[in-house]
Scaffold this motif. Structure first.
Motif, PDB file in Angstrom:
ATOM      1  N   ALA A   1      11.016  -1.846  12.360  1.00 55.25           N
ATOM      2  CA  ALA A   1      11.586  -0.965  13.389  1.00 55.25           C
ATOM      3  C   ALA A   1      10.478  -0.437  14.299  1.00 55.25           C
ATOM      4  N   CYS A   2       9.380  -0.010  13.686  1.00 51.76           N
ATOM      5  CA  CYS A   2       8.260   0.560  14.456  1.00 51.76           C
ATOM      6  C   CYS A   2       7.545  -0.527  15.241  1.00 51.76           C
ATOM      7  N   HIS A   3       7.149  -1.574  14.566  1.00 58.58           N
ATOM      8  CA  HIS A   3       6.308  -2.590  15.207  1.00 58.58           C
ATOM      9  C   HIS A   3       7.025  -3.338  16.317  1.00 58.58           C
ATOM     10  N   LYS A   4       8.327  -3.566  16.123  1.00 58.49           N
ATOM     11  CA  LYS A   4       9.094  -4.287  17.142  1.00 58.49           C
ATOM     12  C   LYS A   4       9.237  -3.419  18.394  1.00 58.49           C
ATOM     13  N   ALA A   5       9.568  -2.168  18.189  1.00 61.14           N
ATOM     14  CA  ALA A   5       9.803  -1.270  19.322  1.00 61.14           C
ATOM     15  C   ALA A   5       8.520  -1.001  20.111  1.00 61.14           C
ATOM     16  N   HIS A   6       7.402  -1.006  19.411  1.00 59.90           N
ATOM     17  CA  HIS A   6       6.147  -0.651  20.083  1.00 59.90           C
ATOM     18  C   HIS A   6       5.301  -1.859  20.469  1.00 59.90           C
ATOM     19  N   ASN A   7       5.873  -3.026  20.405  1.00 55.21           N
ATOM     20  CA  ASN A   7       5.153  -4.251  20.778  1.00 55.21           C
ATOM     21  C   ASN A   7       3.827  -4.397  20.028  1.00 55.21           C
ATOM     22  N   VAL A   8       3.871  -4.110  18.739  1.00 54.70           N
ATOM     23  CA  VAL A   8       2.635  -4.241  17.945  1.00 54.70           C
ATOM     24  C   VAL A   8       2.377  -5.728  17.688  1.00 54.70           C
ATOM     25  N   PRO A   9       1.212  -6.237  18.098  1.00 59.29           N
ATOM     26  CA  PRO A   9       0.933  -7.662  17.922  1.00 59.29           C
ATOM     27  C   PRO A   9       0.863  -8.055  16.448  1.00 59.29           C
ATOM     28  N   GLU A  10       1.353  -9.247  16.136  1.00 62.58           N
ATOM     29  CA  GLU A  10       1.335  -9.721  14.742  1.00 62.58           C
ATOM     30  C   GLU A  10       0.147 -10.647  14.551  1.00 62.58           C
ATOM     31  N   ILE A  11      -0.920 -10.087  14.026  1.00 59.12           N
ATOM     32  CA  ILE A  11      -2.136 -10.863  13.804  1.00 59.12           C
ATOM     33  C   ILE A  11      -2.314 -11.027  12.300  1.00 59.12           C
ATOM     34  N   ALA A  12      -2.435 -12.278  11.866  1.00 59.47           N
ATOM     35  CA  ALA A  12      -2.444 -12.540  10.428  1.00 59.47           C
ATOM     36  C   ALA A  12      -3.758 -12.137   9.759  1.00 59.47           C
ATOM     37  N   ASN A  13      -4.877 -12.323  10.443  1.00 55.64           N
ATOM     38  CA  ASN A  13      -6.175 -12.029   9.841  1.00 55.64           C
ATOM     39  C   ASN A  13      -6.332 -10.523   9.586  1.00 55.64           C
ATOM     40  N   PRO A  14      -6.447 -10.138   8.307  1.00 59.02           N
ATOM     41  CA  PRO A  14      -6.533  -8.695   8.008  1.00 59.02           C
ATOM     42  C   PRO A  14      -7.744  -8.001   8.634  1.00 59.02           C
ATOM     43  N   LEU A  15      -8.763  -8.775   9.004  1.00 56.36           N
ATOM     44  CA  LEU A  15      -9.959  -8.162   9.595  1.00 56.36           C
ATOM     45  C   LEU A  15      -9.684  -7.640  11.006  1.00 56.36           C
ATOM     46  N   HIS A  16      -8.743  -8.277  11.696  1.00 58.66           N
ATOM     47  CA  HIS A  16      -8.509  -7.910  13.091  1.00 58.66           C
ATOM     48  C   HIS A  16      -7.062  -7.550  13.372  1.00 58.66           C
ATOM     49  N   GLU A  17      -6.290  -7.295  12.310  1.00 56.57           N
ATOM     50  CA  GLU A  17      -4.872  -7.029  12.520  1.00 56.57           C
ATOM     51  C   GLU A  17      -4.653  -5.651  13.162  1.00 56.57           C
ATOM     52  N   VAL A  18      -3.466  -5.511  13.741  1.00 54.71           N
ATOM     53  CA  VAL A  18      -3.057  -4.242  14.322  1.00 54.71           C
ATOM     54  C   VAL A  18      -1.827  -3.782  13.555  1.00 54.71           C
ATOM     55  N   LYS A  19      -1.848  -2.547  13.052  1.00 63.56           N
ATOM     56  CA  LYS A  19      -0.693  -2.035  12.299  1.00 63.56           C
ATOM     57  C   LYS A  19      -0.555  -0.535  12.527  1.00 63.56           C
ATOM     58  N   TRP A  20       0.629  -0.118  12.840  1.00 67.87           N
ATOM     59  CA  TRP A  20       0.877   1.309  13.052  1.00 67.87           C
ATOM     60  C   TRP A  20       1.381   1.959  11.772  1.00 67.87           C
ATOM     61  N   ILE A  21       2.133   1.193  11.017  1.00 62.90           N
ATOM     62  CA  ILE A  21       2.631   1.681   9.734  1.00 62.90           C
ATOM     63  C   ILE A  21       2.617   0.492   8.784  1.00 62.90           C
ATOM     64  N   TRP A  22       2.106   0.730   7.591  1.00 64.26           N
ATOM     65  CA  TRP A  22       1.929  -0.384   6.654  1.00 64.26           C
ATOM     66  C   TRP A  22       1.955   0.160   5.232  1.00 64.26           C
ATOM     67  N   THR A  23       1.779  -0.734   4.256  1.00 64.90           N
ATOM     68  CA  THR A  23       1.823  -0.264   2.865  1.00 64.90           C
ATOM     69  C   THR A  23       0.552  -0.653   2.120  1.00 64.90           C
ATOM     70  N   ASP A  24       0.284   0.138   1.092  1.00 63.54           N
ATOM     71  CA  ASP A  24      -0.803  -0.196   0.173  1.00 63.54           C
ATOM     72  C   ASP A  24      -0.440   0.398  -1.181  1.00 63.54           C
ATOM     73  N   ASP A  25      -1.194   0.025  -2.211  1.00 59.30           N
ATOM     74  CA  ASP A  25      -0.850   0.546  -3.541  1.00 59.30           C
ATOM     75  C   ASP A  25      -1.408   1.957  -3.746  1.00 59.30           C
ATOM     76  N   TYR A  26      -1.033   2.542  -4.858  1.00 55.41           N
ATOM     77  CA  TYR A  26      -1.399   3.937  -5.154  1.00 55.41           C
ATOM     78  C   TYR A  26      -2.911   4.123  -5.194  1.00 55.41           C
ATOM     79  N   GLU A  27      -3.565   3.207  -5.898  1.00 55.61           N
ATOM     80  CA  GLU A  27      -5.018   3.339  -6.112  1.00 55.61           C
ATOM     81  C   GLU A  27      -5.803   3.343  -4.796  1.00 55.61           C
TER      82      GLU A  27
END
Lengths: 256, 396
Positions: A69-95
């Motif tokens: 919902a966020c990424h589509k509305a805000h035209n967030v580019p989908e870049i696969a390489n984690p070194l150069h990716e762009v993300k406004w909201i994302w997930t990670d584990d607890y640790e």
């Protein structure tokens, strides 16, 4: 509604024809957009904050709905390489989400849970402090804004942010947008971008996209209003925040 | 006096042509970066956002600041030995400040918007202050060096009005490096950089690397021209570098104690990464091993007076110290501040070829300015060397 693009078109055309500002204003008044501006019912908050009920996010789809919902509305580019990716909201584990404060002997269920991460819109934001051109600035209602047209791309804010919430456009972002939303601007290469708590929606009296898409799993509201839902949720649950010890006063709370 | 730079032997023109070629190559590489993106042209990532160029800023601001070490004893304490190299020090500062400023400029994603720093002046941002102090320091050194040299050409003592500017430049030198340290020292999420020792440590490294470079340059000047900066001056520079180097190594020890006695993981991890490797990532370990080795070779030569005074070993030590500090401050220090990242993960960074060539172009701009200024200074000084009292100086 009149978009900025249309407004500029009208302004440019009327200037070309030598009709000056009067024409533009006349054209504006006839647009329904003008009505929205007059009767604005913007969410009037003193201090916006967010509570994420991590217990309620069960499936991968729960997260994806919110992120999409966020990424589509805000035209967030989908870049696969984690070194150069762009993300406004994302997930990670607890640790890793709570690096430095994660409890080793917490329940396996929590350890395996995923956590939604986004800009914390800190009260005492280091990114605002270090930005040399005020491209990152604070709104009175607490939103940390990013002006992608003023940003010089010095990346100082990225060194300053202790949450890794800022993105630099290492690649031409427009090449990586699959489905363009013409309602929201795209970015150029070499600027920083990030979540802005959907300021464009808040100003129109709407909730942020992620909150809407979460269907009650994310609570958004005014921290300074003692009768708000967010205050009720905060008083009834045990919440944690990321890196509170740094004094940045993050405004995203997590119910564990 | 500028016309003096237009006459020179073939080797002078070969050197100038080489520098101009490097500048052009650097410029093309820099244009390329803005075309295809920093993802392909630099070793940077969203985890390590500052790298080689910011390191060059940090290092060369220090070398520039170290000009104070010849200017202050000469003008403030009337230490006559430095009369012959004061201008050489000032002109070195001009070139190095230029390298520092261009190094920041080339990291900008939107260089055409650089004026926003002035249009939207932001006093709570250290970059704003860095720009202010660097431009001021550049102007001061150019003004002071040029005026003093001009007076020397006329066989006269420098005009009285220049004195306040010289004192201003003396005060300004430590400030440029302090402000540069503040770029790092005040960031809450970067424990490796967040030490109150940062500015002092920067100055110590600067005061070791700067005089080391000045020693090497003095020896070159001696070789290629009839002007002699003076053996006594060169020896004194080596002494200064020795003290500064010892303080630098002492400060590294202090950082280690604070990190490892406190046992705070965030403060230990960057140091472990640099010297031992962290979670299997050890790209900078050999780099730091070489840097440390060079520092100790330099230290051993510098602390024994016969070795320090003998020009052959002196130049070896100076080169060792210069490169040791360049390796540490010009790259490792910046990168290790980002390791581990805010999620406690390690993302390493390395210097990309395109990035290196851009930096080489930037160094060449500085080197070209230093070459031209030195050419002028040397031509004037070959004919006559006068001190600030208007008295002719003889080579010791």
């Amino acid at each position: 509604m009149i978009t900025r693009r249309d407004f500029l078109k009208i302004a440019a055309f009327s200037s070309l024809l030598g009709l000056g500002g009067a024409f533009t204003i006349n054209a504006l008044e006839k647009e329904p957009g003008q009505k929205v501006l007059k009767d604005i019912k913007a969410l009037k908050g003193k201090r916006w904050a967010m509570v994420i009920d991590t217990r309620k996010f069960k499936t991968q789809e729960d997260f994806e709905k919110v992120i999409r919902a966020c990424h589509k509305a805000h035209n967030v580019p989908e870049i696969a390489n984690p070194l150069h990716e762009v993300k406004w909201i994302w997930t990670d584990d607890y640790e890793h989400s709570f690096a430095g404060t994660a409890e080793e002997y917490i329940s396996t269920e929590v350890k395996e849970r995923k956590f939604l991460l986004l800009c914390n819109h800190c009260d005492n934001a280091p990114c605002v402090r270090v930005c040399p051109v005020k491209a990152t600035f604070k709104r009175p209602d607490g939103i940390t804004m990013q002006d992608m047209h003023r940003c010089i791309g010095c990346k100082f804010c990225m060194a300053g942010c202790p949450y890794g919430a800022r993105n630099y456009n290492f690649l031409p972002p427009r090449d990586y947008i699959k489905e363009l939303n013409p309602e929201y601007p795209t970015r150029t290469i070499g600027v920083v971008e990030k979540c802005t708590f959907c300021n464009e929606r808040i100003d129109r009296g709407l909730l942020p996209y992620c909150v809407e898409a979460s269907e009650g799993k994310i609570i958004f509201g005014d921290l300074y209003d003692p009768n708000s839902e967010i205050r009720k949720v905060l008083s009834e649950n045990i919440v944690i925040r990321r890196k509170v010890e740094l004094g940045t006063q993050p405004m995203v709370f997590y119910i564990i | 006096m500028l016309d003096l730079a237009l006459k020179g032997r073939p080797r002078y023109w070969i050197w100038v042509s080489f520098l101009i070629t490097m500048i052009l190559i650097g410029f093309i590489c820099w244009m390329r970066e803005h075309h295809i993106g920093a993802a392909f042209t630099t070793g940077l990532s969203r985890d390590v956002t500052w790298g080689f160029h910011v390191g060059q800023l940090t290092f060369f601001v220090g070398v520039a600041a170290s000009a104070v070490l010849v200017v202050l004893p000469y003008y403030f304490h009337n230490y006559r030995v430095f009369g012959r190299i004061a201008v050489i020090g000032e002109f070195l500062a001009v070139g190095c400040v230029l390298i520092a400023m261009l190094s920041v400029f080339v990291i900008m994603g939107q260089p055409s918007r650089v004026w926003n720093v002035l249009l939207h002046a932001t006093p709570h941002s250290i970059i704003f202050w860095d720009m202010v102090v660097l431009i001021t320091y550049l102007s001061l050194n150019l003004l002071c060096g040029w005026t003093v040299l001009h007076a020397e050409k006329k066989s006269a003592p420098p005009p009285k009005w220049i004195k306040p500017f010289i004192y201003w430049a003396i005060l300004w030198a430590p400030s440029i490096h302090t402000v540069t340290a503040f770029l790092y020292a005040g960031l809450p999420g970067r424990p490796h950089w967040m030490t109150a020792l940062q500015a002092a440590h920067f100055l110590a490294t600067a005061f070791a690397a700067g005089p080391s470079l000045l020693i090497i340059l003095s020896m070159i000047i001696r070789k290629v021209s009839k002007f002699d900066p003076g053996q006594q001056a060169i020896n004194k520079l080596a002494e200064i570098a020795t003290y500064a180097l010892i303080i630098h190594l002492f400060f590294i020890g202090l950082e280690f104690f604070t990190a490892f006695y406190s046992q705070i993981p965030d403060h230990m991890k960057s140091l472990i990464y640099l010297y031992q490797g962290l979670e299997g990532h050890n790209r900078l370990v050999p780099w730091m091993a070489v840097s440390t080795l060079l520092a100790f070779i330099g230290l051993i030569i510098f602390i024994f007076p016969p070795l320090r005074k003998w020009n052959v070993t002196k130049v070896i030590a100076a080169a060792c110290v210069f490169f040791s500090i360049w390796m540490d401050k010009g790259f490792a220090f910046v990168v290790s501040g980002f390791i581990p990242n805010p999620f406690d993960r390690v993302t390493e960074a390395w210097i990309a070829l395109n990035e290196f060539l851009v930096a080489a172009g930037v160094w060449s701009v500085g080197a070209l300015v230093i070459t031209v200024l030195y050419k002028i200074a040397i031509t004037v000084k070959e004919k006559a060397v006068f001190d600030k009292y208007g008295q002719k100086q003889v080579v010791e």
